[in-house]
Design an enzyme around this catalytic site. Structure first.
Site, PDB file in Angstrom:
ATOM      1  N   ASP A  21      49.914  65.540  68.681  1.00 37.30           N
ATOM      2  CA  ASP A  21      50.982  65.545  67.543  1.00 37.30           C
ATOM      3  C   ASP A  21      51.600  64.266  67.286  1.00 37.30           C
ATOM      4  O   ASP A  21      51.778  63.750  66.108  1.00 37.30           O
ATOM      5  CB  ASP A  21      52.229  66.540  68.111  1.00 37.30           C
ATOM      6  CG  ASP A  21      51.295  68.065  68.614  1.00 37.30           C
ATOM      7  OD1 ASP A  21      50.849  68.754  67.690  1.00 37.30           O
ATOM      8  OD2 ASP A  21      51.271  68.207  69.836  1.00 37.30           O
ATOM      9  N   GLU A 254      42.461  65.836  67.707  1.00 37.23           N
ATOM     10  CA  GLU A 254      42.459  65.530  66.134  1.00 37.23           C
ATOM     11  C   GLU A 254      42.268  64.110  65.896  1.00 37.23           C
ATOM     12  O   GLU A 254      41.382  63.500  65.278  1.00 37.23           O
ATOM     13  CB  GLU A 254      44.043  66.059  65.717  1.00 37.23           C
ATOM     14  CG  GLU A 254      43.859  65.839  64.212  1.00 37.23           C
ATOM     15  CD  GLU A 254      44.640  67.106  63.487  1.00 37.23           C
ATOM     16  OE1 GLU A 254      45.271  66.875  62.341  1.00 37.23           O
ATOM     17  OE2 GLU A 254      44.556  68.247  64.052  1.00 37.23           O
TER      18      GLU A 254
HETATM   19  O1  TRH Z   1      45.775  64.524  73.085  1.00 35.04           O
HETATM   20  P1  TRH Z   1      45.053  65.502  72.406  1.00 35.04           P
HETATM   21  O2  TRH Z   1      44.082  66.333  73.079  1.00 35.04           O
HETATM   22  O3  TRH Z   1      46.005  65.896  71.356  1.00 35.04           O
HETATM   23  C1  TRH Z   1      46.260  67.293  70.747  1.00 35.04           C
HETATM   24  C2  TRH Z   1      47.392  67.996  71.261  1.00 35.04           C
HETATM   25  O4  TRH Z   1      46.944  68.904  72.370  1.00 35.04           O
HETATM   26  C3  TRH Z   1      47.799  68.832  70.156  1.00 35.04           C
HETATM   27  O5  TRH Z   1      48.987  69.995  70.699  1.00 35.04           O
HETATM   28  C4  TRH Z   1      46.812  69.763  69.313  1.00 35.04           C
HETATM   29  O6  TRH Z   1      47.549  70.302  68.294  1.00 35.04           O
HETATM   30  C5  TRH Z   1      45.744  68.609  69.041  1.00 35.04           C
HETATM   31  O7  TRH Z   1      45.330  67.940  69.929  1.00 35.04           O
HETATM   32  C6  TRH Z   1      44.727  69.217  68.017  1.00 35.04           C
HETATM   33  O8  TRH Z   1      44.187  64.603  71.396  1.00 35.04           O
HETATM   34  P2  TRH Z   1      44.159  63.551  70.114  1.00 35.04           P
HETATM   35  O9  TRH Z   1      44.480  64.400  69.062  1.00 35.04           O
HETATM   36  O10 TRH Z   1      43.079  63.011  70.042  1.00 35.04           O
HETATM   37  O11 TRH Z   1      45.208  62.741  70.527  1.00 35.04           O
HETATM   38  C7  TRH Z   1      45.003  61.629  71.425  1.00 35.04           C
HETATM   39  C8  TRH Z   1      45.806  60.313  70.895  1.00 35.04           C
HETATM   40  O12 TRH Z   1      45.765  59.524  71.742  1.00 35.04           O
HETATM   41  C9  TRH Z   1      45.187  59.611  69.882  1.00 35.04           C
HETATM   42  O13 TRH Z   1      46.066  59.162  68.944  1.00 35.04           O
HETATM   43  C10 TRH Z   1      44.241  58.568  70.468  1.00 35.04           C
HETATM   44  C11 TRH Z   1      45.324  58.059  71.500  1.00 35.04           C
HETATM   45  N1  TRH Z   1      44.786  57.496  72.637  1.00 35.04           N
HETATM   46  C12 TRH Z   1      45.214  56.273  72.854  1.00 35.04           C
HETATM   47  O14 TRH Z   1      46.076  55.624  72.243  1.00 35.04           O
HETATM   48  N2  TRH Z   1      44.655  55.280  74.073  1.00 35.04           N
HETATM   49  C13 TRH Z   1      43.810  56.022  74.943  1.00 35.04           C
HETATM   50  O15 TRH Z   1      43.369  55.333  75.720  1.00 35.04           O
HETATM   51  C14 TRH Z   1      43.336  57.180  74.657  1.00 35.04           C
HETATM   52  C15 TRH Z   1      42.304  57.864  75.380  1.00 35.04           C
HETATM   53  C16 TRH Z   1      43.813  58.112  73.501  1.00 35.04           C
END
Ligand code: TRH
Length: 364
Positions: A21, A254
């Site tokens: 989010d 996402e």
């Molecule tokens: O963390 P996510 O699983 O997030 C979500 C939430 O669960 C949310 O409620 C749900 O609605 C949504 O998914 C679909 O996965 P996401 O979206 O990939 O987010 C991870 C974020 O973290 C993304 O912006 C990338 C960032 N990130 C970093 O900045 N550094 C890192 O080392 C990693 C592994 C990720």
């Protein structure tokens, strides 16, 4: 209004869990700020999650953080009135915000979760009239020109892969699942040399089940021909660089899912699980748009992706056979991923589409 900025935008983010989010909200806020020169008030209910993604968030000029609680209260003290109000992922705005929004005749958008499903493309830009006649609009991000697009920075460049290795390098960023153990066992049984890096706690936790099978060797664990490490979470600004260092990616949610596509690497999507397996339709709609043939490796990818996402369980021999097919056809898989990357990069991004949409809206 402060004449330094083209528009004032209030952006509301309710952190449900994990980083998705805030991951999308922060990316959007930064791009609206730098590309369109909008001043952003980011109303956020969990500043800790932002700190993980952007440890120096307080130094970001033109983005001001404010407190709020969904549907209950928002701190609008000393905040300039908005031209645009964006609620991320259908979060519910408190009454005091609605009063200001309507008084200022602000553009009101619901920035929805990303989906390739037809209904999402169809409803992009549609209005939902409120009881008092005020219109709220749906912004549906998506993969085709008719959708709201994907958030891609104007400065986006594909980072270089700086690591040379004889082993296959794989990044695992997913949710907790028994399938991780099965996957690593399959690779081990196939005798592959793989360097596996896990990021986030969920995959690492899932691997505890391997227990005594894992031999500890410094900071890495050995499972046959596999070397497994837990690596640190990097700031979001370095996330593309991280992805570039791997041959295959497993991403989730996402935002990491979108960045994997921009990276042009072969990847699996561990989709955020929903009740009654509703996520499987979303998963299928996406891959149906990407893999349009029935090449054996696409069938293999589809089967492994279905299993990863809880659609079914494969017998061990089938799982191994699918991995073997993907391995044999890894050059085709990589080339398919690059074609998809090019298809996306050839389109305009979400912020460009939004700027054009706002111009049209203002001439109505
Ligand atoms: O963390 P996510 O699983 O997030 C979500 C939430 O669960 C949310 O409620 C749900 O609605 C949504 O998914 C679909 O996965 P996401 O979206 O990939 O987010 C991870 C974020 O973290 C993304 O912006 C990338 C960032 N990130 C970093 O900045 N550094 C890192 O080392 C990693 C592994 C990720």
């Amino acid at each position: 209004m402060n004449k330094k900025f083209n528009k004032i935008c209030w952006l509301f983010c309710n952190v449900i869990d994990n980083f998705g989010d805030i991951g999308v909200a922060w990316r959007l806020a930064r791009e609206l700020r730098t590309r369109l020169n909008w001043q952003i008030y980011l109303f956020l209910d969990d500043w800790g999650s932002l700190r993980c993604l952007a440890p120096d968030y307080a130094n970001e000029s033109g983005i001001i953080l404010k407190n709020w609680q969904e549907n209950e209260f928002a701190d609008v003290e000393n905040v300039c009135a908005p031209h645009v109000v964006i609620e991320m992922f259908a979060c519910r705005l408190p009454e005091n915000v609605l009063v200001i929004l309507k008084k200022n005749q602000a553009i009101w958008l619901n920035w929805e979760y990303l989906s390739a499903e037809n209904w999402a493309v169809r409803t992009h830009g549609m209005q939902s009239l409120q009881a008092d006649g005020y219109a709220k609009y749906f912004w549906q991000m998506g993969f085709v020109p008719e959708s709201g697009g994907l958030i891609r920075e104007m400065t986006f460049r594909q980072p270089e892969n700086l690591i040379e290795s004889n082993a296959l390098r794989v990044l695992l960023f997913g949710y907790q699942s028994e399938i991780w153990v099965e996957t690593l066992r399959a690779w081990q049984a196939l005798g592959w040399r793989v360097d596996v890096d896990c990021v986030g706690w969920q995959v690492g936790q899932s691997l505890h089940e391997l227990g005594d099978l894992l031999a500890e060797n410094g900071k890495q664990y050995i499972l046959g021909s596999l070397k497994i490490r837990q690596i640190d979470f990097v700031p979001q600004q370095n996330f593309d660089d991280l992805l570039a260092q791997y041959d295959w990616l497993f991403v989730r949610g996402e935002d990491s899912f979108v960045r994997a596509q921009f990276s042009g690497k072969p990847f699996f999507w561990h989709i955020y699980p929903q009740n009654e397996l509703a996520h499987l339709d979303k998963l299928a709609a996406f891959w149906d748009g990407v893999w349009r043939d029935d090449a054996t490796w696409q069938v293999a990818h589809c089967a492994l992706s279905g299993e990863l996402n809880g659609a079914f369980r494969l017998p061990e021999n089938e799982r191994m056979a699918h991995w073997q097919t993907l391995w044999d056809c890894r050059a085709d898989w990589a080339s398919g991923a690059r074609d998809w990357q090019m298809f996306l990069l050839s389109q305009s991004d979400a912020v460009t589409r939004l700027a054009n949409w706002c111009d049209l809206y203002n001439t109505k």
